[in-house]
Scaffold this active site. Structure first.
Site, short mmCIF file in Angstrom:
data_model
loop_
_atom_site.label_atom_id
_atom_site.label_comp_id
_atom_site.label_asym_id
_atom_site.label_seq_id
_atom_site.Cartn_x
_atom_site.Cartn_y
_atom_site.Cartn_z
N ASP A 52 0.83 -1.22 0.00
CA ASP A 52 0.00 0.00 0.00
C ASP A 52 0.85 1.26 0.00
OD1 ASP A 52 -3.08 -0.58 0.54
OD2 ASP A 52 -1.96 -2.04 1.71
N GLU A 77 -5.45 6.70 -0.46
CA GLU A 77 -6.01 6.16 0.77
C GLU A 77 -5.10 6.26 1.98
OE1 GLU A 77 -8.50 2.22 2.21
OE2 GLU A 77 -7.42 2.17 0.33
N ASP A 144 -6.16 4.21 -5.45
CA ASP A 144 -6.25 3.21 -4.39
C ASP A 144 -5.06 2.28 -4.62
OD1 ASP A 144 -6.83 1.32 -2.48
OD2 ASP A 144 -8.98 1.34 -2.87
N VAL A 146 -3.69 -0.36 -3.14
CA VAL A 146 -4.03 -1.79 -3.12
C VAL A 146 -5.49 -1.89 -2.69
CG1 VAL A 146 -3.53 -4.09 -2.23
CG2 VAL A 146 -1.65 -2.48 -2.58
N ASP A 147 -6.37 -1.99 -3.66
CA ASP A 147 -7.79 -2.12 -3.37
C ASP A 147 -8.08 -3.60 -3.10
OD1 ASP A 147 -10.56 -1.34 -3.22
OD2 ASP A 147 -10.82 -2.30 -5.16
N THR A 149 -7.18 -5.09 0.22
CA THR A 149 -5.99 -5.51 0.95
C THR A 149 -6.15 -6.88 1.58
OG1 THR A 149 -5.60 -3.17 1.44
CG2 THR A 149 -4.27 -4.75 2.63
N SER A 285 -12.30 -6.50 -3.92
CA SER A 285 -11.78 -5.37 -4.68
C SER A 285 -12.58 -5.02 -5.92
CB SER A 285 -10.32 -5.62 -5.09
OG SER A 285 -10.24 -6.45 -6.23
N LYS A 288 -14.35 -6.89 -9.33
CA LYS A 288 -15.77 -7.09 -9.70
C LYS A 288 -16.13 -6.24 -10.91
CE LYS A 288 -16.92 -6.15 -5.39
NZ LYS A 288 -15.71 -6.40 -4.61
N LYS A 302 -24.08 -3.89 -4.54
CA LYS A 302 -23.57 -3.65 -3.19
C LYS A 302 -24.53 -2.73 -2.45
CE LYS A 302 -19.71 -1.93 -0.44
NZ LYS A 302 -18.41 -1.24 -0.42
N ASP A 314 -12.58 3.72 -4.28
CA ASP A 314 -13.02 2.34 -4.39
C ASP A 314 -13.88 2.09 -5.63
OD1 ASP A 314 -11.81 1.34 -2.07
OD2 ASP A 314 -13.45 2.06 -0.81
#
Length: 377
Positions: A52, A77, A144, A146-147, A149, A285, A288, A302, A314
C-alpha cells in the site's frame, strides 16, 4: 472525445499501474515465502501492507515527475501516521527499499528512474502529499494503491486503481489486476485456484491491466509483463466488451466478500426476485468491475449498511471502465454516481448497481423499489 485530450495522462497512467502491479506481485510473493510480517493495522483495524505505502509513494513520485509537482492534486487512501511511529523503523526501511527497487525497473515500462535512490524523507513526502480532497474544479488523480488488501493478504483478488477526475468527471480509469487472468474464463479460474496464480505468474496468462478514457466507447486490456518481455505487452492490447447476456437466469452476479459493509441477505432476496439463479461470486476489490467490463460477469450489487460511506477511490476507475465497455453503473435509485464532492460518494441512494446492459439494470432497480421498504437497511 477525452481519449485525445488526455492521451499523455492515459499513457503514463497505464505504464505506472503496470509498474505498481509488478511491485505488488513481488511483495505478495515475499509474503508467501518470508516469515517477515508484511502487514500491520490502521486505526479502523483494516490491514495495511508494505505494498500500500510503496505503491502510493511510487505513483505519487511518478506523477509528480511527469506532470510537475506544483499544481498536481492526488487523492489516495494511505497516510504516514503508522510509518512515523517509533516502533515502525523496520517497516519504514522496508517500504523505502521496496519503492527504490520498483523505481529501478521503471525503464522496462518506458518510465524514468530517479537519478539516485529516494531517501526516507522523499518517500514519506511522496506518500503524504496524496492528501487532495478533489472536488468540482481542476484535475485530480484518484489512487487506491491496493484495493482489496484482505484479498492481497489472502493471496486472492486485489487491484491497483488509478483514475483522473477533470472538473468533477472521471475521464481516465486504469485498473491493474495482478491475479486476474486475461482468459475468457478468468473469473472462474481466479475463484478456483488463487494459490496457483500467485506462485506461477506465467500460468494461464495471469494478470492484466485494463484501461479506458471517457467518451471513447471502448476499453482495453493488456497482459502484465514478466521476465524480459520489455514492451511486449504494448503489442498485446485487446479491446474488451461487456457480456451480451440479458437473461437473469444465465447471469453471473458478483458481490463483496466482506459482510461489514455489504448486506448479503438483501442482495440474495433481490437476486431471487429478479430471477438470478447462479450462486453469487464473492470477490475482493474492484476486480468485480473488471469482471463485468471483460464479460466474465453481468451484475455487481452492493448495499452498504446504514452509516457506511463509499469512498471514491473504491469505485472511480472501475465505474468508468464498465461504462466505456458498454455497461451501466448507477446508484440503487438509478442515478449516476457523483465523483465531484470529495472523498465520499455523497448523495448515494442506498447502494451501487453495475450491469452489463440496460435490461438487467432496469430489472434490478425496479426490484429494489418494490422490495426496499421491507428490507432491514
Amino acid at each position: 472525445m477525452e481519449t485525445e485530450k488526455f492521451r499523455q495522462e492515459l499513457d503514463i497512467a497505464v505504464r505506472v499501474v503496470h509498474l505498481a502491479c509488478s511491485l505488488c506481485r513481488k511483495v505478495q510473493q515475499s509474503l508467501v515465502s518470508s516469515r517477515y510480517d508484511q502487514s500491520t493495522s490502521k486505526d479502523d483495524d483494516s490491514p495495511v501492507t508494505i505494498a500500500d505505502w510503496s505503491v502510493q509513494a511510487m505513483v505519487s513520485w511518478m506523477l509528480s515527475e511527469h506532470f510537475g509537482s506544483q499544481n498536481l492534486s492526488i487523492m489516495a487512501e494511505e497516510d504516514t501516521k503508522t510509518l512515523l511511529k517509533p516502533d515502525s523503523s523496520d517497516l519504514l526501511t522496508t517500504v523505502v527499499k521496496t519503492v527504490n527497487e520498483c523505481l529501478d525497473e521503471a525503464p522496462k515500462y518506458g518510465l524514468k528512474s530517479p537519478l539516485k535512490a529516494l531517501d526516507v524523507p522523499q518517500v514519506l513526502h511522496a506518500i503524504s502529499r496524496c492528501n487532495s480532497n478533489a472536488g468540482t474544479v481542476g484535475r485530480h488523480w484518484i489512487l487506491d494503491p491496493v484495493d482489496g488488501t484482505l484479498g492481497f493478504l489472502r493471496l486472492d483478488q486485489y487491484a491497483v486503481a488509478l483514475a483522473l477526475i477533470d472538473n468533477g468527471q472521471v475521464v481516465i480509469g486504469v485498473l491493474g489486476c495482478p491475479n486476474y487472468s486475461m482468459r475468457k474464463d478468468g473469473m472462474k479460474l481466479a475463484m478456483s485456484n488463487n494459490s496457483l496464480l500467485v506462485n506461477n505468474p506465467s500460468e494461464n496468462n495471469k494478470g492484466c491491466v485494463m484501461f479506458t478514457a471517457r467518451g471513447s466507447g471502448k476499453a482495453w486490456m493488456q497482459p502484465m509483463i514478466g521476465g524480459d518481455e520489455e514492451f511486449e505487452w504494448l503489442k498485446r492490447t485487446e479491446q474488451i466488451r461487456v457480456s451480451s447476456i440479458n437473461d437473469p437466469a444465465q447471469a453471473t452476479f458478483c458481490e463483496p466478500v466482506e459482510r461489514a459493509n455489504s448486506n448479503h441477505s438483501f442482495a440474495a432476496e433481490l437476486a431471487h426476485s429478479v430471477g438470478l439463479r447462479k450462486q453469487p461470486l464473492r470477490v475482493y476489490s474492484m476486480v468485480k468491475y473488471a469482471a463485468i467490463a471483460k464479460g466474465d460477469a453481468e451484475i455487481f450489487m452492493k448495499f452498504a449498511r446504514v452509516g457506511y460511506k463509499e469512498k471514491i477511490w473504491d469505485h472511480a476507475a472501475g465505474v468508468l471502465l464498465v461504462h466505456e465497455a458498454g455497461g451501466v453503473v448507477t446508484d440503487a435509485g438509478g442515478r449516476q454516481l457523483d465523483f465531484s464532492r470529495g472523498v465520499y460518494l455523497e448523495g448515494l441512494d442506498r447502494g451501487i448497481i453495475a450491469c452489463s446492459g440496460a435490461d438487467l439494470h432496469n430489472k434490478i432497480v425496479n426490484a429494489i423499489f418494490a422490495s426496499w421498504d421491507s428490507s432491514s437497511l
